[in-house]
Design a protein around this motif. Structure first.
Motif, short mmCIF file in Angstrom:
data_model
loop_
_atom_site.label_atom_id
_atom_site.label_comp_id
_atom_site.label_asym_id
_atom_site.label_seq_id
_atom_site.Cartn_x
_atom_site.Cartn_y
_atom_site.Cartn_z
N ALA A 255 0.82 -1.22 0.00
CA ALA A 255 0.00 0.00 0.00
C ALA A 255 0.85 1.26 0.00
O ALA A 255 2.00 1.27 0.43
N VAL A 256 0.23 2.34 -0.50
CA VAL A 256 0.72 3.70 -0.30
C VAL A 256 -0.39 4.44 0.44
O VAL A 256 -1.50 4.58 -0.06
N PHE A 257 -0.08 4.92 1.65
CA PHE A 257 -1.08 5.56 2.51
C PHE A 257 -1.10 7.07 2.28
O PHE A 257 -0.09 7.69 1.95
N TYR A 258 -2.27 7.65 2.53
CA TYR A 258 -2.48 9.09 2.41
C TYR A 258 -3.14 9.56 3.70
O TYR A 258 -4.24 9.11 4.06
N GLU A 259 -2.47 10.44 4.44
CA GLU A 259 -3.00 10.95 5.70
C GLU A 259 -3.94 12.12 5.43
O GLU A 259 -3.56 13.09 4.79
N ALA A 301 -4.50 3.43 0.28
CA ALA A 301 -4.99 3.36 1.67
C ALA A 301 -5.04 4.77 2.24
O ALA A 301 -4.23 5.63 1.88
N LEU A 302 -5.99 4.99 3.15
CA LEU A 302 -6.16 6.29 3.79
C LEU A 302 -6.01 6.14 5.30
O LEU A 302 -6.46 5.15 5.89
N TRP A 303 -5.38 7.12 5.91
CA TRP A 303 -5.39 7.28 7.36
C TRP A 303 -6.17 8.55 7.67
O TRP A 303 -5.77 9.63 7.28
N LEU A 304 -7.30 8.39 8.36
CA LEU A 304 -8.09 9.53 8.78
C LEU A 304 -7.65 9.96 10.17
O LEU A 304 -7.70 9.17 11.12
N GLY A 345 -11.11 -0.09 -3.92
CA GLY A 345 -9.91 -0.81 -3.50
C GLY A 345 -9.05 -0.05 -2.51
O GLY A 345 -7.87 -0.37 -2.33
N ILE A 346 -9.62 0.97 -1.86
CA ILE A 346 -8.89 1.80 -0.91
C ILE A 346 -9.16 1.29 0.51
O ILE A 346 -10.31 1.22 0.95
N LYS A 347 -8.11 0.93 1.24
CA LYS A 347 -8.24 0.59 2.65
C LYS A 347 -8.35 1.87 3.47
O LYS A 347 -7.83 2.92 3.09
N VAL A 348 -8.97 1.77 4.65
CA VAL A 348 -9.15 2.94 5.51
C VAL A 348 -8.79 2.57 6.94
O VAL A 348 -9.36 1.62 7.51
N ILE A 349 -7.81 3.29 7.52
CA ILE A 349 -7.55 3.18 8.94
C ILE A 349 -7.88 4.52 9.59
O ILE A 349 -7.87 5.56 8.93
#
Length: 848
Positions: A255-259, A301-304, A345-349
């Motif tokens: 993954a490549v995450f985006y905050e 992937a997203l980090w909220l 297809g985007i994961k979310v944490i």
């Protein structure tokens, strides 16, 4: 001291015994010192004067029994009461602390331990057990070994599945333990996935020996000073030691995450604040779910940042752990966003704040209302001010209703008391709540402060134990859920957080700082050193890379607006090992410094009013650079920072070697050039990055050694697609002074040189069945080599360090050979064995 899973609360009898009959005993007596002393109630560990042994029966054997929690401890005996009388422990039975000091080690599990008598400075017979547990679900009780050797080793009974826990210290799936025995012998044993007899493995007939009851067990012959049966796969006869070129990876490694700070991303309803609906509308910018398009950023992937109910703009003071922040929208709107992200297809944490709540949380208001409140002990109270300060010199005790409560960050954020069972149950319930909603994991804020111990406020054993419970809670709901922690410390202090089933990864702050400093200085030396340290310290690939985050000045400002450095920084951290995290707006060069609100300003979408973030007055004024630095403007410019990020993310997503490849340092003829390689399977990418202020013509690059087969390789720059010549790899998988046939490497430019073999790799059957195994791997003092049945009677062994220097050569007769690694420095080595015409190479990690 490492506390073992499953036994944290138990205090058990531990008996030390040392034979002093060959020594002149000091008038100061005999002592033992180690990492157990503090746990046993003594003032400090490693004090050679406080823990005395006695020889009550005058037989020359000095003894001491005390009670300590289960765990792994280091120790040594002292003839006298100062370090001048400390015994010198051999590496045959000791463990090097990394500084050349060798100590004894013991493992205390679920029963008492009476250590076998050992001569002062001597060694008993050592047995090292190892089992490969990949593919198995490991319970909190961990992995144990049991057998008919246990009473001889000082445990309370044979075939006790609770007494000898094994550990996977480096996350490679191989569980190991070393046991001391006072005598040689033939012994039976088996491994247990847990700590109960029903969880014991079923040993196959092919490698089992029946006991008196007809039960098949494994057998070992302890006939030498050190005995190390090869690692086997649980429940099989198959030798399967660690293979560092085939280490375990997870979905987050792809993954490549985006905050995202939801308040600042996109306002859908014109109230000046970002919300879930606005985030949903902008998902196609982040990833439209179609891999054939190139208009989206490509993050997966997203980090909220905090999105639970809170009275503050930032959300880190939670008032309801099971509700969404009303400014962001309803629970239904959050669920709609989550479904839309997953459909692409985007994961979310999401951020989970375990350290503290809001002072406005009903739990705290009730706790503060009365000393008899049932919630009183959910927080940390004192009748008087204890008076000590926090790690930054801040006030941590705050007055309320005649008492004082503890809050390490701010009076508005009182710390939770994790010693209270009710509080813990409520927080684990909240943890399960969001996982049941479908979130894919959590980012944990301020993880090193979770559970203080008196005046010890960070990195406490209690925090590590708590994180192990957290791990079990999360994985019981979703075994694939991801956890990432913020332990803002140096690398050595961060590593324990990703061991022993605590967190999956943590952010690598030292590496982020090293990237920025190296670019500012125009000198990659410090970054090179940090990369090597990170490679040696963490389980393979299990750390998070980034440039800056919501608590730091934005990276564009750190580089004073230098676009070339911005592009170079992105090229570096998005091609390094680890899990990359991108802070929202970084890809368009957003600015932000000073107070936290200014580091979290609205996203810059267009050159229009309010940067296209809202139709109203935004909650925080937009940056002044938004007319040039925004998504719409940059999308239209092929050479923009945004399109640079898109290309890098696309390349990482497309090429497995950039996601899963192991790290190798490479060297350059130019001091201003940093080079390193990523290798996975038969593919490699060599990064070449110019930190200097002027172009470098044809920088020569060398790679000392790798696991790649010898031969000719086509070289292509992945970023530009240009052919860059060919390179020939030698027998060690390395090359010297290769110069790519590309134009000069400009200042702050980075090449991504992909190596593709020009010959279709066909491994000879003989090489395949050589099947070189190294165990244990990582190794401390010795490593066993085992070759498959196709190996010739005599093979040739060569060992190279990571710089390609030949360190050791020896003939190997038969299929087994032992290497003494006790005097080798910690790091990565390559073991090459040639048997006839067949050659096999394996990576070996030495970690004393």
């Amino acid at each position: 001291m490492a506390v073992l899973s499953g036994w944290q609360a138990q205090a058990l009898p531990l008996r030390f015994r040392v034979d002093m009959r060959q020594q002149t005993v000091s008038p100061s007596g005999v002592h033992v010192a180690g990492t157990f002393q503090n746990e046993a109630g003594y003032p400090a560990d490693w004090n050679p004067a406080t823990t005395a042994l006695t020889d009550i029966d005058n037989d020359g054997v000095y003894e001491l029994t005390l009670n300590v929690p289960a765990g792994t401890y280091l120790y040594k005996f002292v003839n006298g009461n100062s370090w001048a009388g400390a015994e010198i422990v051999s590496t045959d039975c000791g463990f090097d602390d990394g500084g050349g000091n060798v100590n004894r080690q013991l493992v205390l599990g679920g029963s008492a331990l009476s250590l076998p008598v050992v001569a002062f400075g001597g060694c008993n017979t050592q047995v090292r057990f190892a089992v490969n547990m990949r593919g198995q679900t490991i319970p909190r009780a961990g992995v144990n070994v049991m057998g008919n050797f246990q009473t001889l080793a000082g445990y309370n009974a044979n075939w006790n599945p609770t007494a000898i826990p094994m550990a996977d210290a480096n996350g490679d799936g191989i569980y190991e333990v070393q046991v001391s025995l006072p005598a040689f012998g033939r012994f039976q044993y088996k491994f247990v996935n847990g700590n109960a007899l029903p969880a014991a493995e079923t040993v196959p007939t092919a490698c089992g020996t029946a006991d008196a009851n007809g039960v098949l067990n494994r057998v070992l012959d302890a006939t030498t000073a050190v005995n190390a049966p090869p690692a086997v796969c649980f429940g099989t006869c198959t030798p399967c030691g660690a293979s560092p070129t085939n280490y375990t990876t997870h979905w987050w490694n792809d993954a490549v995450f985006y905050e995202v700070f939801v308040r600042s991303f996109y306002d859908s309803n014109g109230d000046g604040r970002g919300d879930f609906a606005g985030l949903t509308q902008k998902l196609d910018y982040l990833n439209d779910g179609n891999p054939s398009t190139s208009t989206d950023l490509g993050v997966t992937a997203l980090w909220l940042m905090p999105m639970m109910e809170s009275p503050s703009y930032h959300g880190y003071d939670v008032t309801n752990y099971k509700a969404t922040e009303p400014d962001y929208g309803t629970m239904a709107e959050f669920e709609a966003f989550l479904a839309a992200a997953h459909s692409r297809g985007i994961k979310v944490i999401v951020d989970l704040v375990l350290n503290h709540s809001s002072s406005q949380h009903p739990w705290f208001t009730q706790s503060a209302s009365s000393v008899t409140s049932p919630y009183r002990d959910w927080f940390v109270w004192s009748a008087t001010n204890p008076g000590f300060l926090g790690p930054l010199g801040q006030q941590v005790w705050h007055p309320r209703n005649g008492s004082f409560y503890y809050g390490i960050f701010w009076s508005g954020m009182p710390d939770l008391n994790w010693s209270n069972p009710g509080l813990k149950a409520a927080m684990w319930d909240a943890t399960r709540f969001w996982l049941d909603k479908g979130v894919d994991g959590y980012r944990l804020d301020a993880v090193k402060f979770l559970d203080e111990d008196g005046r010890v406020l960070e990195n406490t054993p209690e925090t590590f134990r708590l994180l192990e419970e957290f791990h079990d809670t999360v994985k019981s709901v979703n075994p694939n859920a991801f956890t990432v922690g913020e332990a803002w410390s140096n690398t050595a202090s961060v590593v324990p957080y990703v061991l022993n089933n605590r967190l999956d990864v943590c952010f690598e702050f030292d590496l982020a700082t090293s990237i920025i400093n190296a670019l500012r200085l125009g000198n990659p030396a410090g970054l090179r050193n940090q990369l090597n340290l990170v490679e040696q310290s963490y389980p393979k690939l299990q750390y998070a890379t980034f440039l800056t985050n919501h608590d730091q000045n934005r990276v564009m400002g750190e580089f004073s607006g230098n676009m070339a450095r911005m592009k170079q920084a992105a090229a570096l951290y998005l091609t390094m090992p680890g899990v990359p995290f991108l802070y929202y707006g970084e890809e368009v060069g957003m600015l932000g410094a000073g107070v936290d609100e200014d580091k979290r300003k609205p996203m810059q979408w267009t050159a229009g009013s309010q940067a296209g973030f809202t139709t109203a007055t935004p909650w925080r004024a937009v940056n002044s650079n938004y007319p040039q630095f925004n998504v719409a403007t940059m999308q239209a410019d092929p050479a923009s920072l945004l399109n640079h990020y898109k290309q890098l993310i696309r390349l990482r997503t497309t090429h497995e070697v950039l996601r899963k490849g192991y790290f190798l340092p490479a060297t350059s003829s130019n001091a201003a050039v940093l080079s390193y390689a990523r290798v996975f399977g038969s593919e490699a990418v060599v990064m070449v990055s110019n930190f200097g202020s002027s172009a470098v013509t044809a920088p020569a690059v060398s790679l000392a050694v790798s696991s790649l087969p010898a031969g000719s390789y086509r070289v292509t720059d992945l970023y530009s697609g240009q052919a860059a010549g060919t390179v020939t790899l030698d027998a060690q998988g390395g090359f010297s002074n290769f110069a790519a046939t590309l134009p000069a490497l400009a200042a702050n430019e980075t090449w991504m040189l992909r190596l593709e073999s020009l010959v279709t790799a066909v491994t000879p059957a003989a090489a395949q069945s050589m099947a070189l195994q190294l165990y244990p791997n990582p190794a401390a003092n010795r490593v066993q080599l085992e070759l498959g049945p196709a190996a010739a009677l005599t093979s040739q062994l060569r060992v190279y360090d990571i710089q390609g220097r030949l360190l050791h050569t020896a003939p190997v007769t038969g299929r087994r050979h032992t290497l003494d690694t006790s005097k080798w420095a910690n790091g990565t080595y390559f073991v090459r064995v040639q048997s006839g015409t067949a050659v096999t190479v394996q990576r070996l990690v030495v970690a004393q």
